[in-house]
Design a protein around this motif. Structure first.
Motif, mmCIF file in Angstrom:
data_model
loop_
_atom_site.group_PDB
_atom_site.id
_atom_site.type_symbol
_atom_site.label_atom_id
_atom_site.label_comp_id
_atom_site.label_asym_id
_atom_site.label_seq_id
_atom_site.Cartn_x
_atom_site.Cartn_y
_atom_site.Cartn_z
ATOM 1 N N ARG A 165 36.969 39.627 5.864
ATOM 2 C CA ARG A 165 37.411 41.021 5.904
ATOM 3 C C ARG A 165 38.918 41.126 5.642
ATOM 4 O O ARG A 165 39.358 41.973 4.872
ATOM 5 C CB ARG A 165 37.039 41.624 7.253
ATOM 6 N N VAL A 166 39.707 40.256 6.251
ATOM 7 C CA VAL A 166 41.161 40.355 6.061
ATOM 8 C C VAL A 166 41.557 39.961 4.635
ATOM 9 O O VAL A 166 42.482 40.538 4.062
ATOM 10 C CB VAL A 166 41.945 39.523 7.108
ATOM 11 N N LEU A 167 40.835 39.036 4.024
ATOM 12 C CA LEU A 167 41.181 38.632 2.668
ATOM 13 C C LEU A 167 40.689 39.614 1.614
ATOM 14 O O LEU A 167 41.206 39.634 0.502
ATOM 15 C CB LEU A 167 40.650 37.221 2.385
ATOM 16 N N GLN A 168 39.724 40.426 1.944
ATOM 17 C CA GLN A 168 39.230 41.434 0.999
ATOM 18 C C GLN A 168 39.913 42.786 1.191
ATOM 19 O O GLN A 168 39.764 43.666 0.355
ATOM 20 C CB GLN A 168 37.720 41.606 1.157
ATOM 21 N N SER A 169 40.651 42.925 2.219
ATOM 22 C CA SER A 169 41.293 44.201 2.549
ATOM 23 C C SER A 169 42.621 44.351 1.809
ATOM 24 O O SER A 169 43.247 43.377 1.406
ATOM 25 C CB SER A 169 41.545 44.251 4.055
ATOM 26 N N ASP A 170 43.031 45.592 1.658
ATOM 27 C CA ASP A 170 44.366 45.893 1.139
ATOM 28 C C ASP A 170 45.261 46.454 2.237
ATOM 29 O O ASP A 170 46.385 46.870 1.979
ATOM 30 C CB ASP A 170 44.275 46.916 0.004
ATOM 31 N N ALA A 171 44.740 46.461 3.455
ATOM 32 C CA ALA A 171 45.476 47.039 4.577
ATOM 33 C C ALA A 171 46.729 46.217 4.899
ATOM 34 O O ALA A 171 46.719 44.988 4.812
ATOM 35 C CB ALA A 171 44.577 47.105 5.809
ATOM 36 N N ASP A 172 47.770 46.929 5.257
ATOM 37 C CA ASP A 172 49.002 46.271 5.693
ATOM 38 C C ASP A 172 48.763 45.600 7.038
ATOM 39 O O ASP A 172 47.858 45.973 7.784
ATOM 40 C CB ASP A 172 50.132 47.291 5.846
ATOM 41 N N LEU A 173 49.597 44.642 7.338
ATOM 42 C CA LEU A 173 49.534 43.937 8.619
ATOM 43 C C LEU A 173 50.884 44.109 9.313
ATOM 44 O O LEU A 173 51.628 43.146 9.483
ATOM 45 C CB LEU A 173 49.225 42.454 8.394
ATOM 46 N N PRO A 174 51.206 45.320 9.741
ATOM 47 C CA PRO A 174 52.543 45.589 10.271
ATOM 48 C C PRO A 174 52.888 44.814 11.536
ATOM 49 O O PRO A 174 54.061 44.569 11.798
ATOM 50 C CB PRO A 174 52.529 47.093 10.545
ATOM 51 N N LYS A 175 51.893 44.416 12.314
ATOM 52 C CA LYS A 175 52.176 43.689 13.551
ATOM 53 C C LYS A 175 52.271 42.180 13.340
ATOM 54 O O LYS A 175 52.651 41.443 14.241
ATOM 55 C CB LYS A 175 51.095 43.986 14.595
ATOM 56 N N ALA A 176 51.917 41.721 12.152
ATOM 57 C CA ALA A 176 51.924 40.283 11.871
ATOM 58 C C ALA A 176 53.347 39.807 11.565
ATOM 59 O O ALA A 176 54.198 40.580 11.125
ATOM 60 C CB ALA A 176 51.007 39.978 10.690
ATOM 61 N N THR A 177 53.558 38.513 11.767
ATOM 62 C CA THR A 177 54.854 37.920 11.432
ATOM 63 C C THR A 177 55.035 37.927 9.921
ATOM 64 O O THR A 177 54.070 38.027 9.157
ATOM 65 C CB THR A 177 54.949 36.474 11.944
#
Length: 69
Positions: free
Chosen positions: A12-24
């Motif tokens: 899911r995370v690799l197919q998504s285009d969503a930002d990861l604002p909380k990630a380093t």
């Protein structure tokens, strides 16, 4: 605990285009690269999941990043 490669969150995370604002920053850079590679060559999904999982196994600080997936 790091989930097994079969956990659907990896895909899911690799197919998504969503930002990861909380990630380093390191996590965001890696995920962006892996997403591009999977987009170009979908057959690489399994190997990119293993690469992302290995990143988490070696980086205890990134464990919190996984929780945002």
């Amino acid at each position: 605990m790091i989930p097994e490669p079969t956990d659907p969150r990896w895909k899911r995370v690799l197919q998504s285009d969503a930002d990861l604002p909380k990630a380093t920053l390191a996590t965001r850079i890696l995920v962006s690269r892996l997403r591009r590679e999977v987009r170009v060559t979908p057959a690489l999904m399994s190997s990119k999941i293993i690469e992302l999982r290995a990143y988490y196994q070696g980086k205890p600080f990134a464990t919190d990043d996984f929780a945002s997936f």
